[in-house]
Write a protein that holds these residues in place. Structure first.
Motif, PDB file in Angstrom:
ATOM      1  N   ASP A  33      31.346 172.340  43.849  1.00 50.17           N
ATOM      2  CA  ASP A  33      31.339 171.690  42.524  1.00 50.17           C
ATOM      3  C   ASP A  33      30.352 171.858  41.752  1.00 50.17           C
ATOM      4  OD1 ASP A  33      30.293 170.062  44.445  1.00 50.17           O
ATOM      5  OD2 ASP A  33      30.839 168.312  43.314  1.00 50.17           O
ATOM      6  N   VAL A  34      28.884 171.848  42.240  1.00 48.20           N
ATOM      7  CA  VAL A  34      27.652 171.900  41.476  1.00 48.20           C
ATOM      8  C   VAL A  34      27.599 173.274  41.017  1.00 48.20           C
ATOM      9  CG1 VAL A  34      25.290 171.815  41.585  1.00 48.20           C
ATOM     10  CG2 VAL A  34      26.932 170.033  42.693  1.00 48.20           C
ATOM     11  N   ILE A  35      27.866 174.151  41.921  1.00 49.02           N
ATOM     12  CA  ILE A  35      27.781 175.696  41.817  1.00 49.02           C
ATOM     13  C   ILE A  35      28.604 176.107  40.641  1.00 49.02           C
ATOM     14  CG2 ILE A  35      28.372 178.084  42.691  1.00 49.02           C
ATOM     15  CD1 ILE A  35      25.884 177.165  43.820  1.00 49.02           C
ATOM     16  N   GLU A  36      29.682 175.673  40.648  1.00 47.39           N
ATOM     17  CA  GLU A  36      30.903 175.910  39.363  1.00 47.39           C
ATOM     18  C   GLU A  36      30.205 175.122  38.035  1.00 47.39           C
ATOM     19  OE1 GLU A  36      34.486 174.322  40.565  1.00 47.39           O
ATOM     20  OE2 GLU A  36      34.995 176.028  41.882  1.00 47.39           O
ATOM     21  N   ARG A  37      29.674 174.058  38.020  1.00 48.70           N
ATOM     22  CA  ARG A  37      28.920 173.534  36.947  1.00 48.70           C
ATOM     23  C   ARG A  37      27.823 174.579  36.568  1.00 48.70           C
ATOM     24  NH1 ARG A  37      30.244 168.549  39.239  1.00 48.70           N
ATOM     25  NH2 ARG A  37      28.008 168.148  40.173  1.00 48.70           N
ATOM     26  N   PHE A  38      26.980 174.959  37.496  1.00 45.34           N
ATOM     27  CA  PHE A  38      25.652 175.918  37.102  1.00 45.34           C
ATOM     28  C   PHE A  38      26.464 177.105  36.481  1.00 45.34           C
ATOM     29  CE2 PHE A  38      22.357 174.082  39.987  1.00 45.34           C
ATOM     30  CZ  PHE A  38      22.314 172.836  39.668  1.00 45.34           C
ATOM     31  N   ALA A  39      27.433 177.662  37.184  1.00 42.89           N
ATOM     32  CA  ALA A  39      27.845 179.043  36.660  1.00 42.89           C
ATOM     33  C   ALA A  39      28.463 178.717  35.162  1.00 42.89           C
ATOM     34  CB  ALA A  39      29.125 179.511  37.615  1.00 42.89           C
ATOM     35  N   GLU A  40      29.050 177.619  35.024  1.00 44.91           N
ATOM     36  CA  GLU A  40      29.657 177.417  33.522  1.00 44.91           C
ATOM     37  C   GLU A  40      28.568 177.422  32.660  1.00 44.91           C
ATOM     38  OE1 GLU A  40      32.435 174.210  31.136  1.00 44.91           O
ATOM     39  OE2 GLU A  40      31.989 173.830  33.155  1.00 44.91           O
ATOM     40  N   TRP A  41      27.353 176.612  32.837  1.00 45.96           N
ATOM     41  CA  TRP A  41      26.384 176.601  31.808  1.00 45.96           C
ATOM     42  C   TRP A  41      25.337 177.824  31.555  1.00 45.96           C
ATOM     43  CZ3 TRP A  41      20.630 176.733  32.215  1.00 45.96           C
ATOM     44  CH2 TRP A  41      20.005 176.204  31.331  1.00 45.96           C
ATOM     45  N   TYR A  49      27.730 182.558  34.070  1.00 42.89           N
ATOM     46  CA  TYR A  49      27.833 183.789  35.011  1.00 42.89           C
ATOM     47  C   TYR A  49      29.138 183.550  36.233  1.00 42.89           C
ATOM     48  CZ  TYR A  49      22.824 184.887  34.637  1.00 42.89           C
ATOM     49  OH  TYR A  49      21.535 185.127  34.330  1.00 42.89           O
ATOM     50  N   PRO A  50      29.753 184.680  36.617  1.00 41.54           N
ATOM     51  CA  PRO A  50      30.640 184.241  37.508  1.00 41.54           C
ATOM     52  C   PRO A  50      30.204 183.471  38.608  1.00 41.54           C
ATOM     53  CG  PRO A  50      30.191 186.888  37.027  1.00 41.54           C
ATOM     54  CD  PRO A  50      29.266 186.029  36.438  1.00 41.54           C
ATOM     55  N   VAL A  51      31.180 182.800  39.162  1.00 43.09           N
ATOM     56  CA  VAL A  51      30.923 181.738  40.260  1.00 43.09           C
ATOM     57  C   VAL A  51      30.156 182.358  41.520  1.00 43.09           C
ATOM     58  CG1 VAL A  51      31.553 180.019  41.831  1.00 43.09           C
ATOM     59  CG2 VAL A  51      32.488 179.948  39.669  1.00 43.09           C
ATOM     60  N   LEU A  52      30.828 183.380  41.736  1.00 41.52           N
ATOM     61  CA  LEU A  52      30.388 184.452  42.979  1.00 41.52           C
ATOM     62  C   LEU A  52      28.738 184.820  42.614  1.00 41.52           C
ATOM     63  CD1 LEU A  52      30.730 185.614  45.860  1.00 41.52           C
ATOM     64  CD2 LEU A  52      31.754 187.508  44.822  1.00 41.52           C
ATOM     65  N   ASN A  92      33.568 192.840  29.924  1.00 42.41           N
ATOM     66  CA  ASN A  92      32.806 191.570  30.258  1.00 42.41           C
ATOM     67  C   ASN A  92      32.378 190.967  31.569  1.00 42.41           C
ATOM     68  OD1 ASN A  92      33.422 190.946  27.803  1.00 42.41           O
ATOM     69  ND2 ASN A  92      35.124 189.757  27.677  1.00 42.41           N
ATOM     70  N   GLU A  93      33.297 191.426  32.500  1.00 44.53           N
ATOM     71  CA  GLU A  93      32.829 191.343  33.941  1.00 44.53           C
ATOM     72  C   GLU A  93      31.421 192.064  34.251  1.00 44.53           C
ATOM     73  OE1 GLU A  93      32.587 189.384  37.690  1.00 44.53           O
ATOM     74  OE2 GLU A  93      34.343 189.115  35.843  1.00 44.53           O
ATOM     75  N   ASP A  94      31.359 193.361  33.710  1.00 46.86           N
ATOM     76  CA  ASP A  94      30.028 194.183  34.018  1.00 46.86           C
ATOM     77  C   ASP A  94      28.881 193.628  33.333  1.00 46.86           C
ATOM     78  OD1 ASP A  94      31.329 195.765  35.695  1.00 46.86           O
ATOM     79  OD2 ASP A  94      31.953 197.262  34.239  1.00 46.86           O
ATOM     80  N   LYS A  95      29.122 193.093  32.133  1.00 47.74           N
ATOM     81  CA  LYS A  95      28.076 192.455  31.257  1.00 47.74           C
ATOM     82  C   LYS A  95      27.513 191.325  32.098  1.00 47.74           C
ATOM     83  CE  LYS A  95      29.721 193.990  26.849  1.00 47.74           C
ATOM     84  NZ  LYS A  95      30.297 193.393  25.431  1.00 47.74           N
ATOM     85  N   ASP A  96      28.532 190.551  32.590  1.00 50.56           N
ATOM     86  CA  ASP A  96      27.946 189.169  33.373  1.00 50.56           C
ATOM     87  C   ASP A  96      27.028 189.798  34.643  1.00 50.56           C
ATOM     88  OD1 ASP A  96      29.049 187.407  31.485  1.00 50.56           O
ATOM     89  OD2 ASP A  96      31.019 187.100  32.728  1.00 50.56           O
ATOM     90  N   LEU A  97      27.623 190.671  35.259  1.00 50.72           N
ATOM     91  CA  LEU A  97      26.992 190.992  36.310  1.00 50.72           C
ATOM     92  C   LEU A  97      25.645 191.649  36.087  1.00 50.72           C
ATOM     93  CD1 LEU A  97      29.713 192.482  38.629  1.00 50.72           C
ATOM     94  CD2 LEU A  97      28.663 190.413  39.067  1.00 50.72           C
TER      95      LEU A  97
END
Length: 205
Positions: free
Chosen positions: A97-105, A108-111, A5-10
């Motif tokens: 905090d904003v970056i984490e919300r964007f990542a959730e939507w 994608y991984p936060v990084l 799943n990590e590779d798919k996200d990247l």
């Protein structure tokens, strides 16, 4: 999250990074943009964090999501979204905090979102002593000569940014388990090590 799943996200980030926007109606054609496309970006690629804003709006366009609803989905004020679109605020200055919300939507991984926002660069994972540009060129040549993978390399990769080239090399390394550029750190292994360390020595709040 497992390795697959990590590779798919990247891979989603790579795909988003090389996707080109549509050309719009041809001469003589009539049509009105639908959904948020009429609100599209008023910033250019030179804007810090442009890629993250582009990916977010492209997702919204594909889902027919108006800007007002998009702000709600992202958990930010409509004015913040408007400022990102017009350049009054840049994605590289967004808080965690904003970056984490964007990542959730985006799922994608936060990084990965931090990288798209240009808060973290892939070059940051390599020793400053590395002649990174030369190492990347050698790695790309190795990839091009690979009989299995070389034929799939984008033709315009030579003209891509250092950031995009390094993403490509990094993904090739992960897919083939081949190390092409020395002096680098795999952030996934680093995070795993830190998690194990904190499991043994919990952090004091």
């Amino acid at each position: 999250m497992d390795q697959g799943n990590e590779d798919k996200d990247l891979s989603k980030v790579i795909e988003a990074g090389i996707r080109k926007s549509g050309s719009g109606p041809k001469d003589g054609q009539k049509g009105k943009p639908k959904g948020p496309r009429s609100d599209y970006l008023q910033i250019g690629p030179e804007t810090p964090g442009y890629k993250l804003v582009q990916v977010i709006f492209e997702r919204a366009v594909s889902e027919g999501l108006p800007s007002t609803d998009l702000a709600d989905h992202l958990g930010i004020a409509p004015s913040t979204l408007s400022h990102l679109k017009t350049g009054r605020r840049v994605a590289s200055s967004l808080g965690r905090d904003v970056i984490e919300r964007f990542a959730e939507w985006l799922n994608y991984p936060v990084l990965a979102v931090m990288i798209l926002a240009e808060q973290v660069h892939l070059a940051d994972f390599y020793s400053p002593q590395n002649d990174l540009d030369r190492a990347i060129d050698r790695a790309l040549q190795f990839m091009a000569d690979d009989p299995e993978w070389g034929g799939m390399m984008p033709k315009d990769l030579d003209d891509a940014s250092t950031h995009m080239k390094l993403w490509s090399v990094w993904m090739y390394e992960r897919a083939t388990k081949t190390r092409l550029i020395t002096g680098g750190i795999d952030y996934l292994d680093l995070l795993k090590g830190m998690d194990e360390f904190r499991g043994e020595y919990p952090r004091k709040e």
